[in-house]
Write a protein that holds these residues in place. Structure first.
Motif, mmCIF file in Angstrom:
data_model
loop_
_atom_site.group_PDB
_atom_site.id
_atom_site.type_symbol
_atom_site.label_atom_id
_atom_site.label_comp_id
_atom_site.label_asym_id
_atom_site.label_seq_id
_atom_site.Cartn_x
_atom_site.Cartn_y
_atom_site.Cartn_z
ATOM 1 N N ALA A 23 77.676 34.722 -27.519
ATOM 2 C CA ALA A 23 76.637 34.448 -28.809
ATOM 3 C C ALA A 23 75.584 34.761 -28.439
ATOM 4 O O ALA A 23 74.610 35.315 -29.142
ATOM 5 N N PHE A 24 74.834 34.384 -27.198
ATOM 6 C CA PHE A 24 73.510 34.952 -26.840
ATOM 7 C C PHE A 24 73.306 36.584 -27.134
ATOM 8 O O PHE A 24 72.162 36.803 -27.610
ATOM 9 N N ILE A 25 74.062 37.290 -26.402
ATOM 10 C CA ILE A 25 73.960 38.784 -26.355
ATOM 11 C C ILE A 25 74.041 39.307 -27.941
ATOM 12 O O ILE A 25 73.338 40.092 -28.258
ATOM 13 N N ARG A 26 75.108 38.516 -28.718
ATOM 14 C CA ARG A 26 75.023 38.874 -30.125
ATOM 15 C C ARG A 26 73.925 38.719 -30.636
ATOM 16 O O ARG A 26 73.398 39.377 -31.596
ATOM 17 N N GLY A 27 73.268 37.554 -30.649
ATOM 18 C CA GLY A 27 71.903 37.120 -31.281
ATOM 19 C C GLY A 27 70.860 38.329 -30.934
ATOM 20 O O GLY A 27 70.144 38.528 -31.702
ATOM 21 N N LEU A 28 70.806 38.765 -29.685
ATOM 22 C CA LEU A 28 69.781 39.647 -29.074
ATOM 23 C C LEU A 28 70.230 41.051 -29.762
ATOM 24 O O LEU A 28 68.953 41.535 -30.152
ATOM 25 N N THR A 29 71.412 41.562 -29.867
ATOM 26 C CA THR A 29 71.530 42.874 -30.324
ATOM 27 C C THR A 29 72.140 43.074 -31.425
ATOM 28 O O THR A 29 72.106 44.152 -32.265
ATOM 29 N N GLY A 30 72.658 42.099 -32.026
ATOM 30 C CA GLY A 30 73.809 42.191 -33.397
ATOM 31 C C GLY A 30 75.097 42.809 -33.109
ATOM 32 O O GLY A 30 75.955 42.734 -33.812
ATOM 33 N N PHE A 31 75.505 42.863 -31.892
ATOM 34 C CA PHE A 31 76.857 43.299 -31.346
ATOM 35 C C PHE A 31 77.177 42.728 -30.083
ATOM 36 O O PHE A 31 76.463 42.170 -29.380
ATOM 37 N N GLY A 32 78.395 42.975 -29.672
ATOM 38 C CA GLY A 32 78.876 42.545 -28.368
ATOM 39 C C GLY A 32 79.594 41.264 -28.301
ATOM 40 O O GLY A 32 80.078 40.909 -26.986
ATOM 41 N N PHE A 33 79.672 40.475 -29.442
ATOM 42 C CA PHE A 33 80.378 38.960 -29.367
ATOM 43 C C PHE A 33 81.802 39.404 -28.627
ATOM 44 O O PHE A 33 82.196 38.784 -27.838
ATOM 45 N N THR A 64 76.734 32.724 -42.138
ATOM 46 C CA THR A 64 75.257 32.114 -41.942
ATOM 47 C C THR A 64 74.215 33.306 -42.229
ATOM 48 O O THR A 64 73.027 32.846 -42.098
ATOM 49 N N GLU A 65 74.448 34.508 -42.017
ATOM 50 C CA GLU A 65 73.571 35.409 -42.090
ATOM 51 C C GLU A 65 73.717 36.535 -43.191
ATOM 52 O O GLU A 65 73.201 37.692 -43.414
ATOM 53 N N ILE A 66 74.187 35.799 -44.386
ATOM 54 C CA ILE A 66 74.738 37.084 -45.501
ATOM 55 C C ILE A 66 73.679 37.533 -46.095
ATOM 56 O O ILE A 66 73.568 38.643 -46.592
ATOM 57 N N ARG A 67 72.601 36.613 -46.298
ATOM 58 C CA ARG A 67 71.284 37.009 -47.051
ATOM 59 C C ARG A 67 70.414 38.404 -46.291
ATOM 60 O O ARG A 67 70.295 39.358 -46.895
ATOM 61 N N MET A 68 70.409 38.087 -45.170
ATOM 62 C CA MET A 68 69.865 39.198 -44.071
ATOM 63 C C MET A 68 70.727 40.644 -44.122
ATOM 64 O O MET A 68 70.204 41.662 -44.362
ATOM 65 N N ILE A 69 72.117 40.441 -44.312
ATOM 66 C CA ILE A 69 73.001 41.596 -44.235
ATOM 67 C C ILE A 69 72.992 42.132 -45.837
ATOM 68 O O ILE A 69 72.714 43.427 -45.905
ATOM 69 N N ARG A 71 70.178 42.316 -47.714
ATOM 70 C CA ARG A 71 68.843 42.818 -48.016
ATOM 71 C C ARG A 71 68.625 43.964 -46.829
ATOM 72 O O ARG A 71 67.967 45.216 -47.437
ATOM 73 N N GLU A 72 69.342 44.205 -45.732
ATOM 74 C CA GLU A 72 68.771 45.236 -44.797
ATOM 75 C C GLU A 72 69.932 46.133 -44.284
ATOM 76 O O GLU A 72 69.728 47.271 -43.960
ATOM 77 N N ALA A 73 71.283 45.846 -44.731
ATOM 78 C CA ALA A 73 72.413 46.648 -44.207
ATOM 79 C C ALA A 73 72.308 48.199 -45.163
ATOM 80 O O ALA A 73 72.075 48.218 -45.988
ATOM 81 N N GLU A 74 72.740 49.012 -44.160
ATOM 82 C CA GLU A 74 73.019 50.347 -44.764
ATOM 83 C C GLU A 74 74.191 50.239 -45.531
ATOM 84 O O GLU A 74 75.154 49.953 -45.478
ATOM 85 N N LYS A 75 74.304 51.300 -46.924
ATOM 86 C CA LYS A 75 75.389 51.093 -47.824
ATOM 87 C C LYS A 75 76.543 51.771 -46.953
ATOM 88 O O LYS A 75 77.634 51.381 -47.552
ATOM 89 N N SER A 76 76.638 52.576 -45.924
ATOM 90 C CA SER A 76 77.656 52.940 -45.295
ATOM 91 C C SER A 76 78.565 51.734 -44.890
ATOM 92 O O SER A 76 79.905 51.733 -44.602
ATOM 93 N N ALA A 77 77.901 50.816 -44.741
ATOM 94 C CA ALA A 77 78.690 49.569 -44.002
ATOM 95 C C ALA A 77 79.772 48.798 -45.002
ATOM 96 O O ALA A 77 80.768 48.459 -44.367
ATOM 97 N N LEU A 78 79.622 49.319 -46.159
ATOM 98 C CA LEU A 78 80.650 48.804 -47.441
ATOM 99 C C LEU A 78 81.640 49.811 -47.080
ATOM 100 O O LEU A 78 82.841 49.293 -47.004
ATOM 101 N N ALA A 170 71.826 44.551 -39.251
ATOM 102 C CA ALA A 170 72.327 44.040 -40.317
ATOM 103 C C ALA A 170 73.694 44.758 -40.638
ATOM 104 O O ALA A 170 74.723 44.140 -41.253
ATOM 105 N N SER A 171 73.855 46.014 -40.568
ATOM 106 C CA SER A 171 74.943 46.716 -40.789
ATOM 107 C C SER A 171 76.040 46.381 -40.109
ATOM 108 O O SER A 171 77.124 46.122 -40.531
ATOM 109 N N MET A 172 75.728 46.322 -38.693
ATOM 110 C CA MET A 172 76.786 46.087 -37.739
ATOM 111 C C MET A 172 77.344 44.522 -38.062
ATOM 112 O O MET A 172 78.608 44.233 -37.794
ATOM 113 N N ILE A 173 76.432 43.674 -38.338
ATOM 114 C CA ILE A 173 76.915 42.155 -38.650
ATOM 115 C C ILE A 173 77.785 42.010 -39.974
ATOM 116 O O ILE A 173 78.682 41.451 -39.753
ATOM 117 N N GLY A 174 77.484 42.945 -40.867
ATOM 118 C CA GLY A 174 78.227 42.767 -41.768
ATOM 119 C C GLY A 174 79.463 43.412 -41.577
ATOM 120 O O GLY A 174 80.677 42.795 -42.234
#
Length: 247
Positions: A23-33, A64-69, A71-78, A170-174
């Motif tokens: 979870a620490f690595i995920r918070g730092l980078t957005g991936f890896g969990f 818990t991070e839906i607002r950031m997703i 606001r910031e995610a690229e459309k390709s994430a959809l 944000a894109s990866m988290i989404g």
């Protein structure tokens, strides 16, 4: 806490330590969990149990991070997220039909592939064509079901391009949130999602929040090269540890 009667003290200790670190690595980078946690957790639980427990935690974290997703995610994430939903049930069926020893070996190899992926040189900011994007989505779905690891195809797609780090994160988290929900839904649909796994995921989730929060504090405070190198080293260590244990 009666559900913990189904797990040994060693299994619980491994789950707690590995979850907090991943979870620490995920918070730092957005991936890896999932990439970090599945090879370790699958040594204490069955691969199916590990994948489903991690998907529960990852799905809750994305909420818990839906607002950031949004606001910031690229459309390709959809697009990628929609294709992940298609591929996930197939991957989970393959996992359920694979002998546990072979599944653990394949999961460790998938984690090792992510190490090489994050070390690839960056490309330009241009979004890849629909063919590449679709391939990333389908393969991420298959890996979500089989190993709770949509990261190996998704991470290079975003981290490997010269785009703002917050957009990539944000894109990866989404996508990972969609992948996690698809994994949980697929597990319920094919009848392998047990109540004790749900309770284990819920019990570990506060550790996910804590580790993710600590990692997020460091997000943006380290250089791009440093955090890519750090994550690569951790990914390699997790995969090699799993391989040594298996072989």
């Amino acid at each position: 806490m009666e559900f913990l009667a189904g797990f040994s003290l060693v299994q619980i200790a491994v789950a707690i330590a590995a979850t907090l670190g991943a979870a620490f690595i995920r918070g730092l980078t957005g991936f890896g969990f999932g990439i970090l946690l599945v090879p370790i957790l699958a040594l204490a639980l069955t691969p199916v149990e590990a994948v489903l427990a991690i998907n529960i935690m990852a799905g809750l974290l994305a909420f818990t991070e839906i607002r950031m997703i949004l606001r910031e995610a690229e459309k390709s994430a959809l697009v990628i997220g929609a294709l992940v939903v298609v591929g996930t049930p197939i991957g989970l069926l393959l996992l359920d039909a694979t002998p546990q020893a072979i599944a653990r070996l394949l999961i460790a190899l998938i984690a090792l592939s992510a190490f090489f992926a994050v070390l690839m040189p960056k490309r330009g900011p241009e979004q890849p064509g629909i063919g590449v994007t679709s391939g990333v989505g389908i393969s991420a779905g298959l890996l979500t079901g089989f190993a709770a690891m949509p990261g190996p195809p998704v991470v290079p797609y975003y981290v490997g391009r010269d785009i703002p780090r917050v957009t990539a994160k944000a894109s990866m988290i989404g996508i990972f949130g969609i992948a996690a929900l698809a994994g949980v839904g697929s597990g319920a649909a094919i009848g392998v999602l047990e109540t004790r796994i749900i309770l284990l995921g819920l019990a570990l989730f506060p550790l996910v929040l804590l580790g993710n929060w600590i990692g997020s504090l460091a997000f943006g405070k380290v250089s791009d090269r440093l955090w890519r190198t750090c994550v690569g080293v951790v990914l390699a260590a997790a995969a090699i540890a799993a391989l040594v244990k298996l072989l």
